[in-house]
Every structure is written in structure tokens, then in C-alpha cells.
Design a protein around this motif. Structure first.
Motif, PDB file in Angstrom:
ATOM      1  N   TRP A  28      30.055 -19.899-107.170  1.00  0.00           N
ATOM      2  CA  TRP A  28      31.162 -20.832-106.904  1.00  0.00           C
ATOM      3  C   TRP A  28      30.715 -22.275-107.098  1.00  0.00           C
ATOM      4  N   VAL A  57      31.575 -25.680-105.936  1.00  0.00           N
ATOM      5  CA  VAL A  57      32.308 -26.101-104.740  1.00  0.00           C
ATOM      6  C   VAL A  57      33.065 -27.396-105.009  1.00  0.00           C
ATOM      7  N   ALA A 102      35.975 -21.930 -97.622  1.00  0.00           N
ATOM      8  CA  ALA A 102      34.639 -21.346 -97.752  1.00  0.00           C
ATOM      9  C   ALA A 102      34.551 -20.030 -96.978  1.00  0.00           C
ATOM     10  N   TYR A 103      35.110 -20.003 -95.782  1.00  0.00           N
ATOM     11  CA  TYR A 103      35.131 -18.764 -94.995  1.00  0.00           C
ATOM     12  C   TYR A 103      35.857 -17.660 -95.762  1.00  0.00           C
ATOM     13  N   ILE A 115      36.421 -17.342 -99.008  1.00  0.00           N
ATOM     14  CA  ILE A 115      35.667 -16.905-100.183  1.00  0.00           C
ATOM     15  C   ILE A 115      34.483 -16.032 -99.748  1.00  0.00           C
ATOM     16  N   GLY A 116      33.827 -16.430 -98.663  1.00  0.00           N
ATOM     17  CA  GLY A 116      32.735 -15.617 -98.146  1.00  0.00           C
ATOM     18  C   GLY A 116      33.201 -14.233 -97.730  1.00  0.00           C
ATOM     19  N   HIS A 155      33.822 -12.093-100.790  1.00  0.00           N
ATOM     20  CA  HIS A 155      32.577 -11.556-101.347  1.00  0.00           C
ATOM     21  C   HIS A 155      31.996 -10.485-100.435  1.00  0.00           C
ATOM     22  N   LEU A 195      26.092 -21.179-104.529  1.00  0.00           N
ATOM     23  CA  LEU A 195      27.119 -22.146-104.131  1.00  0.00           C
ATOM     24  C   LEU A 195      26.646 -23.499-104.642  1.00  0.00           C
ATOM     25  N   GLU A 236      29.895 -26.098 -94.596  1.00  0.00           N
ATOM     26  CA  GLU A 236      30.593 -25.256 -95.561  1.00  0.00           C
ATOM     27  C   GLU A 236      29.810 -23.975 -95.847  1.00  0.00           C
ATOM     28  N   VAL A 237      28.489 -24.078 -95.961  1.00  0.00           N
ATOM     29  CA  VAL A 237      27.678 -22.886 -96.198  1.00  0.00           C
ATOM     30  C   VAL A 237      27.718 -21.959 -94.986  1.00  0.00           C
ATOM     31  N   TYR A 275      30.968 -20.126 -95.077  1.00  0.00           N
ATOM     32  CA  TYR A 275      30.899 -19.053 -96.078  1.00  0.00           C
ATOM     33  C   TYR A 275      30.125 -17.861 -95.509  1.00  0.00           C
ATOM     34  N   TYR A 300      31.355 -14.048 -94.877  1.00  0.00           N
ATOM     35  CA  TYR A 300      30.631 -12.916 -95.465  1.00  0.00           C
ATOM     36  C   TYR A 300      30.214 -11.939 -94.379  1.00  0.00           C
TER      37      TYR A 300
END
Length: 313
Positions: free
Chosen positions: A54, A56, A64-65, A67-68, A71, A86, A113-114, A117, A121
Motif C-alpha cells: 500500500w 499510504v 488503515a485499520y 485495510i489491515g 489483509h 506500507l 497508522e501502522v 493497520y 490485521y
């Protein structure tokens, strides 16, 4: 750390043995000269599932959550989380980056943000572990201070993920899109010496993780030895992608010639490849995922353990 380094060292020995046996097989079958089109994988390696990476855009932890989580659901369905990147654009100083929306984003926002994510995930992935490379590029010039700052940032992100309870599944790496053709934010070419200094600065931080080089070899020859664009060299590409202690090689294999370039580098300076990176979802004129991974695996004779693709959205 010692376990991961031993694991990668063992993979290097195994890959080099497989490559040597594979070259003998190719020569015996008269295939050694077939280097100009996609080739079938002569080594019978099984391609891993391709993950979605991604670029960003604007700061949005909720996105971000989501998208995580998406995945994570995919990882649960295929049985592995693999490696994802990312990419947060480009470092502009030791505490800020410029993201893909053109907005400034602070290191604390990158961490938020990480972690968001990783939370998504973790919530949706079952029991599948994942490696997340938090990426930047040498478009800002780089240098030792930038590399050290990025390593500190990665340590902080991993600590925050561990504190949130996701560390049993989520491992954080650094990420760097090293490319000879970046013009640099100042308009000057991003030099090889700055790239090497970034790598060394990253390496010098206590407790640093690995970093993943998902860059290119612009202008490097597709066979034999020679120079690359803007003063870069094949050895320099090798150094920042693999020769430097924390480096894991996951080059862009957007076209068949990219795999040829990296195999030429590999012949001169043997290296083990950690992933093949594509972008077919964003640009359908480039290699498909199977072509990107297959080209790198076939030419190098290596069972490349990861496949990832930068996706739209």
C-alpha cells in the motif's frame, strides 16, 4: 534477531546450492541462452500467495485499520500473512515525511497508522503471522541521520505494537525504495553515497530490525557488468539491497528486464532474494504477480519466499 539472521543465512546457502544445480540443468538442456522472454520455472518452486502492499495517502487510521483487516482476512484464507509494505512516501527530515497525498505526516502519525493497520490485521487474521515493512524512499536524499531516524522509528512502532498485544503476530521491518533515478526533493540526483550512508545509519541503531529494499536497478545492465544510472554501480545496488547487515532484497520486478538486471548483480555479488515486488493491480502493462515472482525465481534459481504487489486504493 539471531534466529532470523541464521534463518536467512541458511536460506542463502540453500538457494545458492539450488541455483548452482539449476544452472547445470539449464545448460544440459540447452536453455542457458533463453534470457529474453518469460521462462517456465525450471526449479519446480511453489509460488507463495501474493500480499497487497500500500502506498499510504492522507493520514487516516480508520482506513488503515480496515485495510489491515482486509489483509488479515486474506491471510486467514491462504494460511500465511507473508510480507507487506506500507510505503509512506519520502523522509524530509528526521521526524517528518511527505506522503502520497502530498501532505506532511509526522513520525508519531506514521506510528499511529501502522499500529491501526496491525490492529485490523490482528483482529481478522486468525493465527497467521505477518511481516510489515514500513517504507520510505531515497527521493529526499537520504544520509546517515535519516537512516538512523528511520531505525529508531521502527523500534518505536514495534514497541507500540507489542504494548498493544499484537506483537505475537506482527513483526516490523524498515522499508526503503532505493532507486538511482530519484531526482530528490531538492532537484538533485539522490546519490549512491547517500543511499549507502542511509543503510549504515540504520544499521548503527541498537536493536534495529531488518529493512526491506523494494527498489530498482535503473540503468544497470541486463547481463554482465557495467554502470547504472546517475553514478550508481552494481555493487552499490547489491550493498543497499543485501550486502548491508540489515538489508533484505525485495526488488521491483515490473518487467522481465528487471529480473535480468538483478540476476546480473547476483552473478557478480551473490545474494539471496526475500521477495519479488510487483504493481500489476495499479498498472496492467507490467508483470502479473506470477510473472514477477516467476522471472526472479527462474533467473536466480532461488525459492523466493515472498511475493507482494502494490495495489490501488
Amino acid at each position: 534477531m539471531k534466529y532470523r539472521e541464521l534463518r536467512i543465512q541458511l536460506k542463502t546457502w540453500r538457494s545458492n546450492l539450488a541455483r548452482g544445480l539449476g544452472v547445470l540443468l539449464l545448460v544440459s538442456l540447452g536453455w542457458a541462452g533463453m534470457l529474453y522472454t518469460h521462462q517456465p520455472n525450471a526449479y519446480a518452486f511453489s509460488m507463495p500467495p501474493t500480499t497487497g502492499s500500500w502506498y499510504v495517502g492522507s493520514y487516516d487510521p480508520t482506513n488503515a485499520y480496515n485495510i489491515g483487516c482486509s489483509h488479515g482476512s486474506y491471510a486467514a484464507s491462504v494460511g500465511t500473512g507473508g510480507l507487506v509494505i506500507l510505503d509512506f512516501g519520502v523522509q524530509i527530515n528526521s521526524s517528518e515525511s511527505l506522503d502520497f497525498s502530498g501532505a506532511y505526516i509526522t513520525d508519531s502519525q506514521i506510528q499511529s497508522e501502522v499500529v491501526a493497520y496491525a490492529h485490523g490485521y490482528y483482529a481478522c487474521s486468525g493465527n497467521q503471522p505477518i511481516e510489515i515493512a514500513v517504507g520510505t524512499s531515497n527521493d529526499g536524499g537520504g544520509g546517515s541521520g535519516f537512516g538512523g531516524a528511520w531505525a529508531y522509528e521502527m523500534n518505536g512502532i514495534q514497541s507500540a505494537i507489542n504494548s498493544a498485544g499484537y506483537g505475537s503476530k506482527v513483526t516490523i521491518y524498515g522499508g526503503m525504495d532505493f532507486e538511482p533515478n530519484w531526482s530528490g526533493l531538492s532537484g538533485s540526483v539522490s546519490s549512491l553515497s547517500n543511499a549507502e550512508s542511509w543503510s549504515n545509519g540504520f544499521n548503527n541503531v541498537s536493536g534495529r530490525p531488518f529493512y526491506v529494499d523494494y527498489g530498482s536497478a535503473n540503468g544497470c545492465p541486463s547481463s554482465g557488468s557495467g554502470s547504472c544510472n546517475n553514478g550508481w554501480t552494481q555493487y552499490g545496488e547489491y550493498y543497499v539491497a543485501y550486502g548491508s547487515s540489515p538489508a533484505l532484497a525485495a526488488p521491483e520486478i515490473y518487467y522481465y528486464v528487471n529480473a535480468q538486471q538483478w540476476e546480473a548483480i547476483n552473478i557478480l555479488n551473490p545474494m539471496s532474494f526475500y521477495a519479488a515486488t510487483g504493481e500489476y493491480d495499479r498498472n496492467s502493462s507490467t508483470n502479473t504477480n506470477s510473472q514477477a515472482w516467476g522471472d526472479l525465481s527462474s533467473l536466480t534459481g532461488q525459492d523466493v519466499p515472498n511475493s507482494t504487489e502494490f495495489q490501488s486504493g
